[in-house]
Each structure stands twice: as structure tokens, then as C-alpha cells.
Design a protein around this motif. Structure first.
Motif, PDB file in Angstrom:
ATOM      1  N   LEU A 173       0.818  -1.211   0.000  1.00  0.00           N
ATOM      2  CA  LEU A 173       0.000   0.000   0.000  1.00  0.00           C
ATOM      3  C   LEU A 173       0.850   1.258   0.000  1.00  0.00           C
ATOM      4  O   LEU A 173       0.515   2.247  -0.664  1.00  0.00           O
ATOM      5  CB  LEU A 173      -0.951  -0.009   1.196  1.00  0.00           C
ATOM      6  CG  LEU A 173      -2.103  -1.011   1.114  1.00  0.00           C
ATOM      7  CD1 LEU A 173      -2.832  -1.106   2.439  1.00  0.00           C
ATOM      8  CD2 LEU A 173      -3.066  -0.639  -0.009  1.00  0.00           C
ATOM      9  N   ILE A 174       1.957   1.240   0.724  1.00  0.00           N
ATOM     10  CA  ILE A 174       2.878   2.375   0.692  1.00  0.00           C
ATOM     11  C   ILE A 174       3.406   2.577  -0.722  1.00  0.00           C
ATOM     12  O   ILE A 174       3.484   3.708  -1.226  1.00  0.00           O
ATOM     13  CB  ILE A 174       4.039   2.157   1.678  1.00  0.00           C
ATOM     14  CG1 ILE A 174       3.544   2.272   3.119  1.00  0.00           C
ATOM     15  CG2 ILE A 174       5.163   3.176   1.442  1.00  0.00           C
ATOM     16  CD1 ILE A 174       4.583   1.906   4.163  1.00  0.00           C
ATOM     17  N   THR A 175       3.759   1.482  -1.379  1.00  0.00           N
ATOM     18  CA  THR A 175       4.268   1.550  -2.751  1.00  0.00           C
ATOM     19  C   THR A 175       3.224   2.104  -3.703  1.00  0.00           C
ATOM     20  O   THR A 175       3.507   2.973  -4.538  1.00  0.00           O
ATOM     21  CB  THR A 175       4.707   0.152  -3.220  1.00  0.00           C
ATOM     22  OG1 THR A 175       5.713  -0.350  -2.328  1.00  0.00           O
ATOM     23  CG2 THR A 175       5.278   0.208  -4.636  1.00  0.00           C
ATOM     24  N   LEU A 176       1.980   1.622  -3.580  1.00  0.00           N
ATOM     25  CA  LEU A 176       0.917   2.051  -4.492  1.00  0.00           C
ATOM     26  C   LEU A 176       0.499   3.496  -4.252  1.00  0.00           C
ATOM     27  O   LEU A 176       0.041   4.178  -5.171  1.00  0.00           O
ATOM     28  CB  LEU A 176      -0.295   1.130  -4.350  1.00  0.00           C
ATOM     29  CG  LEU A 176      -0.119  -0.301  -4.862  1.00  0.00           C
ATOM     30  CD1 LEU A 176      -1.358  -1.139  -4.530  1.00  0.00           C
ATOM     31  CD2 LEU A 176       0.147  -0.325  -6.367  1.00  0.00           C
ATOM     32  N   GLU A 177       0.668   3.968  -3.020  1.00  0.00           N
ATOM     33  CA  GLU A 177       0.261   5.347  -2.722  1.00  0.00           C
ATOM     34  C   GLU A 177       1.113   6.356  -3.488  1.00  0.00           C
ATOM     35  O   GLU A 177       0.644   7.435  -3.854  1.00  0.00           O
ATOM     36  CB  GLU A 177       0.331   5.623  -1.225  1.00  0.00           C
ATOM     37  CG  GLU A 177      -0.383   6.891  -0.819  1.00  0.00           C
ATOM     38  CD  GLU A 177      -0.788   6.917   0.640  1.00  0.00           C
ATOM     39  OE1 GLU A 177      -1.780   7.591   0.971  1.00  0.00           O
ATOM     40  OE2 GLU A 177      -0.115   6.265   1.456  1.00  0.00           O
ATOM     41  N   SER A 178       2.353   5.997  -3.753  1.00  0.00           N
ATOM     42  CA  SER A 178       3.241   6.899  -4.496  1.00  0.00           C
ATOM     43  C   SER A 178       3.248   6.595  -5.998  1.00  0.00           C
ATOM     44  O   SER A 178       3.953   7.253  -6.755  1.00  0.00           O
ATOM     45  CB  SER A 178       4.669   6.790  -3.945  1.00  0.00           C
ATOM     46  OG  SER A 178       5.162   5.472  -4.063  1.00  0.00           O
ATOM     47  N   LYS A 195       1.700   7.025  -9.331  1.00  0.00           N
ATOM     48  CA  LYS A 195       0.760   7.970  -9.939  1.00  0.00           C
ATOM     49  C   LYS A 195      -0.254   7.295 -10.852  1.00  0.00           C
ATOM     50  O   LYS A 195      -1.347   7.829 -11.078  1.00  0.00           O
ATOM     51  CB  LYS A 195       1.536   9.044 -10.713  1.00  0.00           C
ATOM     52  CG  LYS A 195       2.362   9.965  -9.820  1.00  0.00           C
ATOM     53  CD  LYS A 195       3.050  11.046 -10.628  1.00  0.00           C
ATOM     54  CE  LYS A 195       3.851  11.966  -9.716  1.00  0.00           C
ATOM     55  NZ  LYS A 195       4.549  13.041 -10.490  1.00  0.00           N
ATOM     56  N   GLU A 196       0.087   6.140 -11.397  1.00  0.00           N
ATOM     57  CA  GLU A 196      -0.838   5.449 -12.298  1.00  0.00           C
ATOM     58  C   GLU A 196      -2.003   4.805 -11.549  1.00  0.00           C
ATOM     59  O   GLU A 196      -3.081   4.635 -12.102  1.00  0.00           O
ATOM     60  CB  GLU A 196      -0.095   4.386 -13.103  1.00  0.00           C
ATOM     61  CG  GLU A 196       0.880   4.956 -14.127  1.00  0.00           C
ATOM     62  CD  GLU A 196       1.511   3.869 -14.971  1.00  0.00           C
ATOM     63  OE1 GLU A 196       1.232   2.671 -14.708  1.00  0.00           O
ATOM     64  OE2 GLU A 196       2.264   4.203 -15.899  1.00  0.00           O
ATOM     65  N   THR A 197      -1.796   4.443 -10.296  1.00  0.00           N
ATOM     66  CA  THR A 197      -2.836   3.776  -9.517  1.00  0.00           C
ATOM     67  C   THR A 197      -3.765   4.806  -8.886  1.00  0.00           C
ATOM     68  O   THR A 197      -3.345   5.626  -8.085  1.00  0.00           O
ATOM     69  CB  THR A 197      -2.218   2.897  -8.407  1.00  0.00           C
ATOM     70  OG1 THR A 197      -1.375   1.910  -9.008  1.00  0.00           O
ATOM     71  CG2 THR A 197      -3.304   2.215  -7.600  1.00  0.00           C
ATOM     72  N   LYS A 198      -5.046   4.735  -9.261  1.00  0.00           N
ATOM     73  CA  LYS A 198      -6.018   5.698  -8.754  1.00  0.00           C
ATOM     74  C   LYS A 198      -7.069   5.065  -7.850  1.00  0.00           C
ATOM     75  O   LYS A 198      -7.818   5.775  -7.178  1.00  0.00           O
ATOM     76  CB  LYS A 198      -6.699   6.413  -9.920  1.00  0.00           C
ATOM     77  CG  LYS A 198      -5.755   7.312 -10.710  1.00  0.00           C
ATOM     78  CD  LYS A 198      -6.511   8.134 -11.729  1.00  0.00           C
ATOM     79  CE  LYS A 198      -5.593   9.107 -12.449  1.00  0.00           C
ATOM     80  NZ  LYS A 198      -6.344   9.957 -13.418  1.00  0.00           N
ATOM     81  N   ALA A 199      -7.166   3.743  -7.856  1.00  0.00           N
ATOM     82  CA  ALA A 199      -8.114   3.053  -6.990  1.00  0.00           C
ATOM     83  C   ALA A 199      -7.614   1.637  -6.749  1.00  0.00           C
ATOM     84  O   ALA A 199      -6.857   1.088  -7.560  1.00  0.00           O
ATOM     85  CB  ALA A 199      -9.508   3.025  -7.601  1.00  0.00           C
ATOM     86  N   ILE A 200      -8.040   1.056  -5.627  1.00  0.00           N
ATOM     87  CA  ILE A 200      -7.575  -0.271  -5.231  1.00  0.00           C
ATOM     88  C   ILE A 200      -8.764  -1.136  -4.829  1.00  0.00           C
ATOM     89  O   ILE A 200      -9.670  -0.671  -4.122  1.00  0.00           O
ATOM     90  CB  ILE A 200      -6.587  -0.173  -4.044  1.00  0.00           C
ATOM     91  CG1 ILE A 200      -5.318   0.569  -4.479  1.00  0.00           C
ATOM     92  CG2 ILE A 200      -6.235  -1.560  -3.497  1.00  0.00           C
ATOM     93  CD1 ILE A 200      -4.416   0.954  -3.322  1.00  0.00           C
ATOM     94  N   ILE A 201      -8.762  -2.370  -5.292  1.00  0.00           N
ATOM     95  CA  ILE A 201      -9.728  -3.372  -4.841  1.00  0.00           C
ATOM     96  C   ILE A 201      -8.972  -4.376  -3.983  1.00  0.00           C
ATOM     97  O   ILE A 201      -7.921  -4.881  -4.378  1.00  0.00           O
ATOM     98  CB  ILE A 201     -10.402  -4.088  -6.020  1.00  0.00           C
ATOM     99  CG1 ILE A 201     -11.273  -3.111  -6.825  1.00  0.00           C
ATOM    100  CG2 ILE A 201     -11.258  -5.263  -5.522  1.00  0.00           C
ATOM    101  CD1 ILE A 201     -11.862  -3.722  -8.087  1.00  0.00           C
ATOM    102  N   LEU A 202      -9.522  -4.678  -2.826  1.00  0.00           N
ATOM    103  CA  LEU A 202      -8.924  -5.639  -1.906  1.00  0.00           C
ATOM    104  C   LEU A 202      -9.861  -6.830  -1.777  1.00  0.00           C
ATOM    105  O   LEU A 202     -11.043  -6.671  -1.452  1.00  0.00           O
ATOM    106  CB  LEU A 202      -8.717  -4.980  -0.540  1.00  0.00           C
ATOM    107  CG  LEU A 202      -8.031  -5.783   0.555  1.00  0.00           C
ATOM    108  CD1 LEU A 202      -6.611  -6.173   0.139  1.00  0.00           C
ATOM    109  CD2 LEU A 202      -7.995  -4.974   1.845  1.00  0.00           C
ATOM    110  N   THR A 203      -9.344  -8.041  -2.051  1.00  0.00           N
ATOM    111  CA  THR A 203     -10.179  -9.229  -1.994  1.00  0.00           C
ATOM    112  C   THR A 203      -9.372 -10.419  -1.497  1.00  0.00           C
ATOM    113  O   THR A 203      -8.192 -10.284  -1.178  1.00  0.00           O
ATOM    114  CB  THR A 203     -10.817  -9.512  -3.376  1.00  0.00           C
ATOM    115  OG1 THR A 203     -11.849 -10.481  -3.242  1.00  0.00           O
ATOM    116  CG2 THR A 203      -9.786  -9.966  -4.384  1.00  0.00           C
ATOM    117  N   GLY A 204     -10.018 -11.584  -1.412  1.00  0.00           N
ATOM    118  CA  GLY A 204      -9.344 -12.793  -0.961  1.00  0.00           C
ATOM    119  C   GLY A 204      -9.348 -13.845  -2.060  1.00  0.00           C
ATOM    120  O   GLY A 204     -10.224 -13.852  -2.924  1.00  0.00           O
TER     121      GLY A 204
END
Length: 261
Positions: A40-45, A47-56
């Protein structure tokens, strides 16, 4: 970092994180929490990632709880440290994340699993989902924010009953309670959730980040949510996304947001 307990997939501006411990029904252990924090720290920086889906992974469980074997012999101090560290690394971090995180709840979301789903900004669920906080059957209470977030989402009385009885609720009841936003068949869950996420990624990511901050302010002690909204509203005017959005509106064209300040 090589992840042993989670998978990451990217589609355009969307990142899909899958907790992948199928043999233990994706139970959260210390290593998984640390891996999620790192990613999550990596994805927060990013710029291409604007939304995240979390699943199992699999069809049985989103996350079926915490890994009890890791703390079965803990004392008071160790238990408190476990909860504090987990909230810092993952649960509070997810709630206050600057990019929208949607929990796609497939199957069981119990204990720490439901607490993780509740920390996300909102939830979708499969029709076979089952949710609950069974900690009192172990002589514990929820320690990753469950006693705080569940009443906020479904009301004090319902939360009291769920926690004290340790009973699971099905997807339809979760929808009725407002614990999840949508219920669909399991085969459609990820596709449906992606469609919602893609709608989000079409909008200004800087404005969405300000909206998350403003909404969360209402649930923080000593913070006036209205004052935080005024502050964040004003800050939007100094962003490139505001200039692009208003210009596109005047020019009657679709805005192309870059998510920059």
C-alpha cells in the motif's frame, strides 16, 4: 519486495490486491499485515494507480480472521502491542489512505477479516458472504478497530448484538444494515467491483483524496469535520485538477485529470 501472502494485479489505473493464503482461508498473520502495508505504501506513491480493490483468493473466504496460533500465548502487554501495531500498519492506514480502497468480500469475512473490510472506504459482497466478529468466543474482543467501526457503520445496538452474540450475518442482512453497498453473485463480484472502481478513476484523484480526508474527519476525536471540509475545499482550488475540470466543463469536453497539485 517479494510477496508470499498477497498477489497484485494492475488494470489501467486500478490495482487489485488479493490476500492469498487459501489453506488458512486467507487468515491474517503478522507477515501478511506487513506485506499489505509495504504494498500500500508503494501504491500510494504510484501515480498510475487511482483506486484499489482488496479481496481474498478462492471462493470460500475474503479473510476468515486472524491467525490465532500467533497470539494464543500472549500476555496483556503483548496483546496490546499486537492490536496497536496492526492498527498502525494496516487498519488505520487503510481507512485514511489517500486513494479509494474497495473491499470485495467473497465468502467469509470474520474477525480481523471483517475489520479489514470495514477499514476500506466501502464494501461490495458476494451473495454467499458471511460476516461476523466472533472474538468473544475466544475470550477476546475485536482488537483491530471492530468495536469502533462496526457501530459507525450499522449503529450501536446492532453492533452490540453482533459482537456479544458472535453470530454471523449473511450478505442480504449486511446490505440491509448498510455494512456493504452492493451484493452480487460471486462469479460477478470482481467484475462488478471493477466497474465501480473504473467510474471512480475517471474523476479527480486529488479531489477524491480530499473527500476521503474530509469524511474521515467526522469520526476523529477533537476534529471538526465541517472545518476540515472547508479547508480541503479551499485547497482544491490550487490544484491542476480543478483547473482542468472547470476548463473542460466550460469547453463542454471530458476532463482529463492527471491527479497533480
Amino acid at each position: 519486495m517479494n510477496y508470499e501472502n498477497i498477489l497484485i494485479e494492475k488494470e489501467k489505473n486500478l490495482a487489485i490486491i488479493t490476500i492469498n493464503r487459501p489453506k488458512s482461508l486467507n487468515a491474517l498473520n503478522k507477515a501478511t499485515i506487513e506485506e499489505l502495508n509495504h504494498l500500500l505504501i508503494t501504491l500510494e506513491s504510484d501515480k498510475e494507480t487511482k483506486a484499489i480493490i482488496l479481496t481474498g483468493s478462492g471462493e470460500k473466504a475474503f479473510v476468515a480472521g486472524a491467525d490465532i496460533k500467533e497470539f494464543s500465548n500472549f500476555n496483556t502487554s503483548e496483546g496490546s502491542q499486537l492490536a496497536a501495531k496492526g492498527q498502525e500498519l494496516l487498519f488505520d492506514y487503510v481507512q485514511n489512505y489517500s486513494k479509494p480502497i474497495i473491499a470485495a468480500v467473497n465468502g467469509f469475512a470474520l474477525g480481523g477479516g471483517l475489520e479489514l473490510a470495514m477499514a476500506a472506504h466501502f464494501r461490495t459482497a458476494s451473495s454467499n458472504a458471511r460476516m461476523g466478529l466472533p472474538e468473544v468466543t475466544l475470550g477476546l474482543i475485536p482488537g483491530y478497530g471492530g468495536t469502533q467501526r462496526l457501530p459507525q457503520l450499522i449503529g450501536k445496538g446492532r453492533a452490540m448484538e453482533m459482537i456479544m452474540t458472535a453470530e454471523m450475518i449473511n450478505a442480504d442482512k449486511a446490505l440491509d444494515f448498510g455494512l456493504v453497498n452492493h451484493v452480487v453473485e460471486q462469479s460477478e463480484l470482481l467484475t462488478f467491483t471493477k466497474q465501480i472502481a473504473q467510474k471512480i478513476t475517471n474523476n479527480s484523484s486529488t479531489a477524491i483524496g480530499k473527500a476521503i480526508k474530509s469524511i474521515n474527519a467526522n469520526y476523529r476525536d477533537g476534529i471538526n469535520g465541517f472545518h476540515e471540509e472547508i479547508k480541503c475545499f479551499g485547497e482544491c482550488f490550487d490544484t491542476e485538477d480543478f483547473k482542468e475540470g472547470t476548463t473542460a466543463f466550460i469547453e463542454k469536453r471530458k476532463a482529463e485529470f492527471k491527479g497533480t497539485i
